[in-house]
Design a protein around this motif. Structure first.
Motif: not given
Length: 447
Positions: A342-356
């Motif tokens: 689950a923690i690993k799965d949150k990495e992609a959304p975090m990257k997306v949001a932070q990249t935005r």
């Protein structure tokens, strides 16, 4: 007895005739005064050397009288001698009969004491045999207690190898210590009683020897008196022993003689009674000892059985909890893996949001606006960060819980191993060894 040559029948004594009654010629001749008497010298030599007829008659009469008197005295003396001899013979015969009767009575008295002593010797011999059998029972019982003592000490030593926390002073240990102390006391009691039996057997034999010696002396004396009682005047082996007519200074009296045998029998009876009482005591001791040892053995056996049941129950409970812990460990590991995923799965959304947010920070001039999209992206990042932190915290908690479960598993497995070891010691070592505990009959000295 009449003298030799004297008639046994009494003859009349000769009577002396007076001279005046003789015939005249004779009288004159006696007086030598007759008319024909001669007084001449020619006959003088013949007359002087001769007795006169009266003298001759008087001499004969005196001889007759002396012979008659001698025969009469001899006859009286013979009668007296005969009477004395008859009296002496009767006295001697009466005295001999009295002596024979006294010897007979003495033989009866001696036979009585001889029989009493023989009975006492036989009773003491039989009693000593019975006591020897009890002594053998004591020895067998003492030997039999060696096995229970070895079993009790071996059980205590085996249980010292229990591991903590099972190395506890429990009911089994208390009963084993009580059993070891009981066996030690029993062995001391049996040893003391065995020494008493040995001493009593020695006393029995000593008094038996005293009675046997007394009996032997009486048998010898009985034979002597019996031989003396059989002597008679016609015996060929009798002779004079003048020096025997005296009392020995060391001779006993009938009272001391009877008292000697009475005292010997009394002391023998006393020792026989003591021996009987000791046999009864030995029998009671062996009965009580065998019963007490078996009762304590049963108490130890019951304590072992109860403790083994507790160990089995505890082991089963530990195994049950271990099973649950292992299951929970598996579940917890799955939860940890899911949390990590689950923690690993949150990495992609975090990257997306932070990249935005990073890309929108390059908006020029007034376009760099805090618009709703900006707030929402920042909120999204914060939500994702908070979610990741929560997941990481939960992951840490899960990992700590897993570590605790692992510790619990190890403790449970160790405790199960301890219980298995304790069960092995109590059941396989101690209780298996106790099947060699002697039976009651062997502890009582019968086998």
């Amino acid at each position: 007895m009449a003298a030799a040559g004297c008639p046994l029948t009494k003859e009349p004594a000769p009577q002396t005739v007076p001279a005046s009654d003789l015939p005249m010629k004779v009288y004159e001749a006696a007086l030598k005064t007759g008319p024909d008497s001669s007084s001449g010298l020619a006959t003088a030599g013949f007359r002087t050397a001769k007795y006169l007829p009266p003298e001759w008659h008087q001499s004969n009469a005196l001889l007759y009288h002396k012979a008659f008197t001698g025969c009469e005295q001899a006859e009286c003396a013979g009668a007296e001698a005969k009477e004395l001899a008859q009296h002496a013979t009767a006295s001697a015969q009466s005295a001999q009969e009295d002596s024979t009767a006294a010897l007979g009575q003495r033989l009866k008295d001696m036979h009585f004491w001889k029989a009493e002593l023989q009975k006492e010797v036989e009773d003491l011999d039989a009693e000593t045999g019975l006591l020897a059998a009890q002594k053998q029972r004591l020895e067998r019982a003492l030997d039999a207690t060696a096995v229970p003592y070895a079993i009790a000490t071996d059980n205590l030593q085996c249980r010292e190898r229990r591991q903590r926390p099972d190395l506890v002073s429990d009911e089994v240990e208390r009963e084993l210590l009580k059993e070891a102390e009981l066996i030690g006391n029993v062995r001391e009691l049996l040893k003391r009683t065995l020494m008493q039996a040995v001493d009593q057997m020695r006393l029995n034999r000593d008094h038996k020897e005293v009675c046997e010696k007394d009996w032997s002396d009486k048998v010898e004396t009985y034979n002597i008196d019996d031989k003396c009682g059989r002597y008679s005047n016609q015996s060929t082996n009798i002779q004079f022993h003048p020096s025997s007519v005296k009392f020995e200074e060391s001779a006993s009296t009938p009272e001391t003689w009877a008292k000697f045998s009475h005292d010997n029998i009394f002391r023998a009876e006393r020792e026989k009674l003591a021996s009987i009482n000791l046999r009864i005591l030995i029998d009671n001791i062996l009965h009580d000892v065998s019963r007490d040892l078996r009762m304590q053995c049963d108490a130890v056996k019951e304590a072992f059985a109860k403790h083994c049941e507790e160990l089995d129950d505890t082991k089963h409970k530990l195994e049950y909890h271990l099973k649950n812990v292992l299951k929970e460990i598996g579940d917890q590991e799955a939860h940890i893996a899911a949390l990590k995923q689950a923690i690993k799965d949150k990495e992609a959304p975090m990257k997306v949001a932070q990249t935005r947010l990073y890309d929108r920070s390059f908006r020029p001039n007034v376009e760099l606006c805090r618009d709703e999209a900006q707030f929402r992206l920042i909120s999204e990042v914060e939500e994702l960060t908070e979610s990741i932190e929560s997941l990481k915290k939960k992951l840490l908690e899960s990992e700590q819980s897993l570590a605790n479960l692992e510790d619990t598993r190890m403790n449970l497995e160790k405790e199960i191993a301890v219980k298995t070891n304790s069960i092995f010691i109590d059941r396989q070592k101690c209780m298996a060894h106790r099947i060699h505990y002697p039976v009651v009959s062997k502890l009582a000295g019968y086998l």
